[in-house]
Design an enzyme around this catalytic site. Structure first.
Site, PDB file in Angstrom:
ATOM      1  CG  ASP A  82      30.265  33.648  49.072  1.00 36.19           C
ATOM      2  OD1 ASP A  82      29.447  33.493  47.916  1.00 36.19           O
ATOM      3  OD2 ASP A  82      31.661  33.605  48.296  1.00 36.19           O
ATOM      4  CG  ASP A 141      28.684  41.750  48.022  1.00 36.24           C
ATOM      5  OD1 ASP A 141      27.875  40.293  47.541  1.00 36.24           O
ATOM      6  OD2 ASP A 141      30.100  41.377  48.077  1.00 36.24           O
ATOM      7  CD  GLU A 175      30.446  37.201  43.922  1.00 36.05           C
ATOM      8  OE1 GLU A 175      29.995  37.827  42.890  1.00 36.05           O
ATOM      9  OE2 GLU A 175      30.126  37.192  45.469  1.00 36.05           O
ATOM     10  CG  HIS A 382      34.139  43.263  49.131  1.00 39.25           C
ATOM     11  ND1 HIS A 382      35.307  42.515  48.151  1.00 39.25           N
ATOM     12  CD2 HIS A 382      33.344  42.552  49.102  1.00 39.25           C
ATOM     13  CE1 HIS A 382      33.625  41.068  47.602  1.00 39.25           C
ATOM     14  NE2 HIS A 382      32.935  41.625  47.944  1.00 39.25           N
TER      15      HIS A 382
END
Length: 417
Positions: A82, A141, A175, A382
């Site tokens: 994810d 990520d 996660e 992010h």
């Protein structure tokens, strides 16, 4: 397939975690994670792996069998499927040469990756950098991890002269919602002796410390009343919550701390005068400090109950995950030693970094699988400014290959785990 092409192909699948579905217990929380899981599984099978499985929760497991006739421990590499929920748009990845200064991500919208804001860019002058168009996350990520892991398997299969024991692959969903996938991962049946996640930052970073993490939910129950007759009757739960917050230690919040300093994080407050629910994160690197923080909240709640009445406040405390370092001491420290040597063999100076967050290795280690965290090479997780230098991505895969070699050399010589 080249590792860069592989990574970019993964970014084209939207795997944004869905917090609402995750809260409802659905795993994976987004269908894109299942699509990516099946894609990677098919790629591993195409490379020649036979033992490849995808569970109904989109957990991928695979094994590259040992190519020697003597026992060696099984090393595993983990990534998560994810991407964070901060941005939900589809990724439009692009590879740009970096010659210094600001990097234009989107000329039409005038979005720039500015060196003044991200001075570490100067370390990558002359490199190609993978970025987005400034309208989404890149998803390095943790898709950079998946690309590195698959590339490592491809390399080992293409070079059978490299002697190795069993090499295992684990990919988990969600996660980004409190390590949900790794918490349900069946460590025992997986059969690895030690493992590494790839869920960290710039080239050279190595993590084997993270938070001891807990959740606090404080429920304040008041008494509603009409203002015309409220005197002596109204008991405002919102004000009770604010008073509780005001009694937390000053300066011990995320915005005032760094390094190994712990904190209380007031994350959410919702309610009205009759009932208010306050949710907090509790974090500390040491077990002693973590337990002290949790006890402080319980004691504070008891004190408030003595003032306002036992029915006025309820304190619910829960552990989320433990510091991975708790599981990497003494005889279990060898995965750290192997990683450090792998870095140095490749001319990469290890930058040991305490992670002010959690990663899948924390849950895996807590369940009996020692698991430090290796870099992917990416920066600004992010964020729409997330970027991945190509040389760093290649270096991450090189480290994994070196870990496999060192595992063989260490344990074939008679060393014990």
């Amino acid at each position: 397939m080249d590792i860069v092409d592989r990574f970019i192909s993964y970014t084209k699948i939207n795997t944004t975690t869905d917090r609402d579905k995750g809260a409802a217990g659905i795993m994976p929380s987004s269908e894109g994670q299942r699509v990516l899981a099946n894609k990677v599984a098919d790629e591993l099978r195409a490379l020649g792996l036979v033992d490849v499985q995808v569970s109904d929760r989109a957990i991928v497991t695979a094994t590259l069998a040992s190519n020697v006739d003597y026992p060696l421990p099984a090393v595993a590499f983990f990534g998560h499927l994810d991407t964070s929920a901060e941005q939900t748009n589809d990724t439009k990845a692009q590879i740009l040469p970096y010659k210094g200064g600001d990097l234009c991500l989107n000329a039409e919208k005038q979005i720039f990756l500015r060196q003044s804001e991200f001075p570490e860019l100067s370390d990558y002058i002359g490199d190609d950098i993978i970025v987005t168009d400034g309208t989404s996350l890149l998803g390095a990520d943790d898709k950079a991890a998946i690309a590195s892991i698959v590339n490592t398997i491809q390399y080992l299969l293409a070079h059978p002269e490299i002697k190795h024991g069993p090499v295992k692959v684990g990919l988990v969903p969600d996660e980004e919602q409190g390590l949900r996938g790794s918490k349900v991962f069946d460590v025992k049946s997986f059969g690895a002796d030690f493992a590494y996640t790839l869920d960290c930052c710039g080239i050279g970073e190595l993590v084997y410390e993270n938070w001891n993490a807990g959740d606090a939910e404080i429920i304040f129950t008041g008494q509603s009343a009409h203002p015309m007759s409220a005197k002596g009757k109204l008991k405002n739960s919102l004000l009770m919550a604010h008073k509780f917050i005001s009694m937390l230690p000053g300066g011990e919040a995320p915005e005032y701390t760094d390094g190994r300093e712990g904190y209380y994080w007031v994350k959410q407050m919702q309610g009205n005068s009759a009932k208010t629910v306050l949710k907090m994160d509790v974090r500390d690197f040491t077990e002693e400090g973590y337990l002290r923080r949790m006890k402080f909240l319980a004691t504070l709640a008891e004190g408030c109950a003595a003032l306002w009445g036992e029915e006025s406040i309820e304190c619910k405390l829960a552990d989320r995950y433990a510091n991975v370092f708790n599981s990497l001491q003494g005889d279990s420290a060898y995965p750290i030693d192997i990683a450090v040597q792998a870095y140095r063999n490749l001319g990469i100076e290890p930058k040991v970094t305490p992670m002010r967050g959690g990663y899948d290795g924390a849950a895996l280690s807590q369940n009996g699988l020692p698991c430090p965290n290796i870099f992917t090479g990416a920066h600004n997780f992010h964020s729409i400014y997330e970027y991945l230098p190509v040389k760093s991505l290649r270096a991450a895969s090189d480290v994994l290959v070196e870990v496999v070699k060192l595992t063989h050399d260490r344990f074939a010589s008679g060393d014990k785990a």
